[in-house]
Scaffold this motif. Structure first.
Motif, PDB file in Angstrom:
ATOM      1  N   GLN A 146      -3.369  16.142  -7.402  1.00 32.03           N
ATOM      2  CA  GLN A 146      -4.157  17.163  -6.710  1.00 32.03           C
ATOM      3  C   GLN A 146      -3.854  17.125  -5.221  1.00 32.03           C
ATOM      4  O   GLN A 146      -4.040  16.121  -4.559  1.00 32.03           O
ATOM      5  CB  GLN A 146      -5.652  16.920  -6.932  1.00 32.03           C
ATOM      6  N   TYR A 147      -3.328  18.219  -4.717  1.00 30.87           N
ATOM      7  CA  TYR A 147      -3.122  18.420  -3.288  1.00 30.87           C
ATOM      8  C   TYR A 147      -2.473  19.781  -3.136  1.00 30.87           C
ATOM      9  O   TYR A 147      -1.954  20.355  -4.090  1.00 30.87           O
ATOM     10  CB  TYR A 147      -2.262  17.325  -2.653  1.00 30.87           C
ATOM     11  N   LYS A 148      -2.456  20.279  -1.900  1.00 30.58           N
ATOM     12  CA  LYS A 148      -1.948  21.635  -1.682  1.00 30.58           C
ATOM     13  C   LYS A 148      -0.424  21.698  -1.654  1.00 30.58           C
ATOM     14  O   LYS A 148       0.152  22.774  -1.777  1.00 30.58           O
ATOM     15  CB  LYS A 148      -2.512  22.191  -0.378  1.00 30.58           C
ATOM     16  N   LEU A 150      -3.889  17.735  13.640  1.00 34.05           N
ATOM     17  CA  LEU A 150      -3.610  16.313  13.585  1.00 34.05           C
ATOM     18  C   LEU A 150      -3.053  15.923  12.220  1.00 34.05           C
ATOM     19  O   LEU A 150      -3.338  16.570  11.215  1.00 34.05           O
ATOM     20  CB  LEU A 150      -4.894  15.530  13.863  1.00 34.05           C
ATOM     21  N   PRO A 151      -2.258  14.849  12.167  1.00 35.03           N
ATOM     22  CA  PRO A 151      -1.744  14.385  10.873  1.00 35.03           C
ATOM     23  C   PRO A 151      -2.875  13.974   9.937  1.00 35.03           C
ATOM     24  O   PRO A 151      -3.918  13.493  10.380  1.00 35.03           O
ATOM     25  CB  PRO A 151      -0.890  13.166  11.258  1.00 35.03           C
ATOM     26  N   GLU A 152      -2.657  14.165   8.646  1.00 34.23           N
ATOM     27  CA  GLU A 152      -3.574  13.682   7.621  1.00 34.23           C
ATOM     28  C   GLU A 152      -2.927  12.486   6.943  1.00 34.23           C
ATOM     29  O   GLU A 152      -1.765  12.555   6.538  1.00 34.23           O
ATOM     30  CB  GLU A 152      -3.870  14.768   6.589  1.00 34.23           C
ATOM     31  N   ILE A 153      -3.665  11.389   6.836  1.00 38.21           N
ATOM     32  CA  ILE A 153      -3.136  10.168   6.249  1.00 38.21           C
ATOM     33  C   ILE A 153      -3.957   9.795   5.018  1.00 38.21           C
ATOM     34  O   ILE A 153      -5.185   9.735   5.080  1.00 38.21           O
ATOM     35  CB  ILE A 153      -3.146   9.013   7.264  1.00 38.21           C
ATOM     36  N   PHE A 154      -3.261   9.551   3.910  1.00 41.25           N
ATOM     37  CA  PHE A 154      -3.896   9.167   2.659  1.00 41.25           C
ATOM     38  C   PHE A 154      -3.301   7.816   2.230  1.00 41.25           C
ATOM     39  O   PHE A 154      -2.088   7.617   2.325  1.00 41.25           O
ATOM     40  CB  PHE A 154      -3.654  10.212   1.578  1.00 41.25           C
ATOM     41  N   GLN A 155      -4.152   6.904   1.762  1.00 45.63           N
ATOM     42  CA  GLN A 155      -3.669   5.590   1.355  1.00 45.63           C
ATOM     43  C   GLN A 155      -4.238   5.210  -0.013  1.00 45.63           C
ATOM     44  O   GLN A 155      -5.397   5.484  -0.313  1.00 45.63           O
ATOM     45  CB  GLN A 155      -4.048   4.539   2.401  1.00 45.63           C
ATOM     46  N   PHE A 156      -3.371   4.542  -0.804  1.00 42.67           N
ATOM     47  CA  PHE A 156      -3.726   4.212  -2.175  1.00 42.67           C
ATOM     48  C   PHE A 156      -3.311   2.775  -2.489  1.00 42.67           C
ATOM     49  O   PHE A 156      -2.306   2.283  -1.968  1.00 42.67           O
ATOM     50  CB  PHE A 156      -3.049   5.183  -3.136  1.00 42.67           C
ATOM     51  N   THR A 157      -4.059   2.129  -3.362  1.00 41.63           N
ATOM     52  CA  THR A 157      -3.765   0.774  -3.783  1.00 41.63           C
ATOM     53  C   THR A 157      -2.539   0.776  -4.685  1.00 41.63           C
ATOM     54  O   THR A 157      -2.527   1.424  -5.731  1.00 41.63           O
ATOM     55  CB  THR A 157      -4.963   0.172  -4.534  1.00 41.63           C
ATOM     56  N   GLY A 216      -9.776  11.288  -0.014  1.00 43.64           N
ATOM     57  CA  GLY A 216      -9.973  12.595   0.610  1.00 43.64           C
ATOM     58  C   GLY A 216      -9.662  13.720  -0.348  1.00 43.64           C
ATOM     59  O   GLY A 216     -10.245  13.828  -1.426  1.00 43.64           O
ATOM     60  N   THR A 217      -8.688  14.563   0.019  1.00 44.94           N
ATOM     61  CA  THR A 217      -8.334  15.728  -0.794  1.00 44.94           C
ATOM     62  C   THR A 217      -7.122  15.489  -1.684  1.00 44.94           C
ATOM     63  O   THR A 217      -6.643  16.420  -2.328  1.00 44.94           O
ATOM     64  CB  THR A 217      -8.054  16.936   0.117  1.00 44.94           C
ATOM     65  N   MET A 218      -6.609  14.272  -1.706  1.00 49.72           N
ATOM     66  CA  MET A 218      -5.415  13.982  -2.501  1.00 49.72           C
ATOM     67  C   MET A 218      -5.742  13.004  -3.625  1.00 49.72           C
ATOM     68  O   MET A 218      -6.449  12.023  -3.428  1.00 49.72           O
ATOM     69  CB  MET A 218      -4.295  13.394  -1.628  1.00 49.72           C
ATOM     70  N   THR A 219      -5.190  13.296  -4.810  1.00 46.83           N
ATOM     71  CA  THR A 219      -5.309  12.402  -5.959  1.00 46.83           C
ATOM     72  C   THR A 219      -3.918  12.075  -6.468  1.00 46.83           C
ATOM     73  O   THR A 219      -3.081  12.974  -6.630  1.00 46.83           O
ATOM     74  CB  THR A 219      -6.131  13.055  -7.087  1.00 46.83           C
ATOM     75  N   VAL A 239       0.856  -1.194   0.000  1.00 44.82           N
ATOM     76  CA  VAL A 239       0.000   0.000   0.000  1.00 44.82           C
ATOM     77  C   VAL A 239       0.889   1.239   0.000  1.00 44.82           C
ATOM     78  O   VAL A 239       1.915   1.276   0.690  1.00 44.82           O
ATOM     79  CB  VAL A 239      -0.924   0.006   1.236  1.00 44.82           C
ATOM     80  N   LEU A 240       0.510   2.228  -0.772  1.00 43.95           N
ATOM     81  CA  LEU A 240       1.168   3.533  -0.729  1.00 43.95           C
ATOM     82  C   LEU A 240       0.466   4.397   0.309  1.00 43.95           C
ATOM     83  O   LEU A 240      -0.730   4.674   0.195  1.00 43.95           O
ATOM     84  CB  LEU A 240       1.099   4.208  -2.098  1.00 43.95           C
ATOM     85  N   THR A 241       1.205   4.798   1.345  1.00 44.20           N
ATOM     86  CA  THR A 241       0.667   5.652   2.406  1.00 44.20           C
ATOM     87  C   THR A 241       1.398   6.986   2.389  1.00 44.20           C
ATOM     88  O   THR A 241       2.633   7.022   2.367  1.00 44.20           O
ATOM     89  CB  THR A 241       0.836   4.993   3.790  1.00 44.20           C
ATOM     90  N   ILE A 242       0.652   8.071   2.405  1.00 43.88           N
ATOM     91  CA  ILE A 242       1.227   9.417   2.414  1.00 43.88           C
ATOM     92  C   ILE A 242       0.682  10.145   3.636  1.00 43.88           C
ATOM     93  O   ILE A 242      -0.538  10.254   3.807  1.00 43.88           O
ATOM     94  CB  ILE A 242       0.877  10.184   1.124  1.00 43.88           C
TER      95      ILE A 242
END
Length: 277
Positions: A236-238, A196-203, A216-219, A185-188
């Motif tokens: 997409q992300y800040k 608080l930390p923001e955690i995004f996960q991708f296949t 969420g807010t990340m692509t 898994v890719l975790t960012i």
């Protein structure tokens, strides 16, 4: 008392509106909750720390359980879930982060069909949880979702999700089984001095190369995915746009900034770190 009325000293029933307000019954002494068909949303922390609450019945009309909605309900033994959880437009129903965290007496849970994600820490430290049944609609099990469920003997998974976080079943009898079957898994993770930390996960799967994934807010879009590394672009992300390479099992910094901030003490910082494992 908001959308509830008391029927006796320890039970409540709904009488208006279609949702439970955020934190509306946090810390209440109620022992049972009966939710009618018209309720659609259980708000964030709605029943958090209701330490006498023993049973909850949810109807098919519910499509979202908010973050920490039943967290630390120490005496919760039984929760009757809907048969299906979907929004009116057909979108997958949601059980948000930490929803049942610390419900130490809960022994069995059946996740409704329609739910696609078991969010982070959803059942963290549910020490008595013995049996979990997941739906065919499940697509992701996130960080710490069942961690600390030391008695989790039976895990029914009709379809193994593409995305299972490395620590989703930490300190459970299912940990070894899941580690042998899960895919990387890719975790960012984005941390800052402001919250608080923001955690995004991708296949992280080769068949998704060239396909945008959104959490969420990340692509992101994968360009390379093999046993040694993952190459991807943040579409997409800040922060941290552009291409990145992350070796397998090696946390990699994508973005770091330290700066002065008016009205605050000392330096502030932001950091984004990715892992592929």
């Amino acid at each position: 008392m908001g959308i509830f009325r008391r029927s006796n000293s320890d039970r409540v029933k709904f009488h208006s509106k279609d949702h439970v307000e955020r934190g509306e019954f946090r810390g209440s002494t109620i022992t049972a909750v009966e939710v009618p068909e018209k309720i659609r949303l259980i708000g964030e922390s709605a029943f958090r720390e209701c330490r006498n609450l023993r049973s909850v019945s949810l109807p098919n009309g519910v499509c979202e359980l908010g973050a920490y909605a039943f967290r630390d309900c120490d005496m919760l033994e039984r929760i009757e879930m809907p048969e299906e959880m979907r929004y009116p437009d057909g979108e997958a129903g949601k059980i948000q982060i930490g929803c049942f965290e610390g419900c130490g007496l809960l022994r069995e849970i059946v996740i409704p069909e329609g739910v696609a994600v078991i969010d982070a820490n959803t059942f963290l430290n549910c020490a008595a949880l013995e049996t979990v049944t997941l739906p065919r609609s499940i697509r992701a099990i996130r960080s710490g979702a069942f961690a600390g469920c030391a008695r989790l003997k039976t895990l029914n998974i009709p379809v193994m999700p593409d995305l299972i976080a490395l620590n989703a079943f930490r300190d459970t009898p299912q940990q070894e089984r899941i580690l042998t079957q899960r895919k990387p898994v890719l975790t960012i993770m984005h941390t800052s001095s402001f919250g608080l930390p923001e955690i995004f996960q991708f296949t992280a799967s080769p068949h998704l190369i060239g396909t945008e994934q959104t959490d969420g807010t990340m692509t992101v879009m994968l360009d390379v995915c093999d046993e040694t590394r993952i190459c991807f672009r943040i579409m997409q992300y800040k922060h941290a746009g552009g291409s990145h390479v992350v070796p397998f099992n090696t946390p990699t910094r994508l973005f770091y900034e330290e700066y002065d901030c008016q009205g605050r003490t000392g330096l502030q910082k932001e950091e984004i770190v990715a892992t592929y494992r």
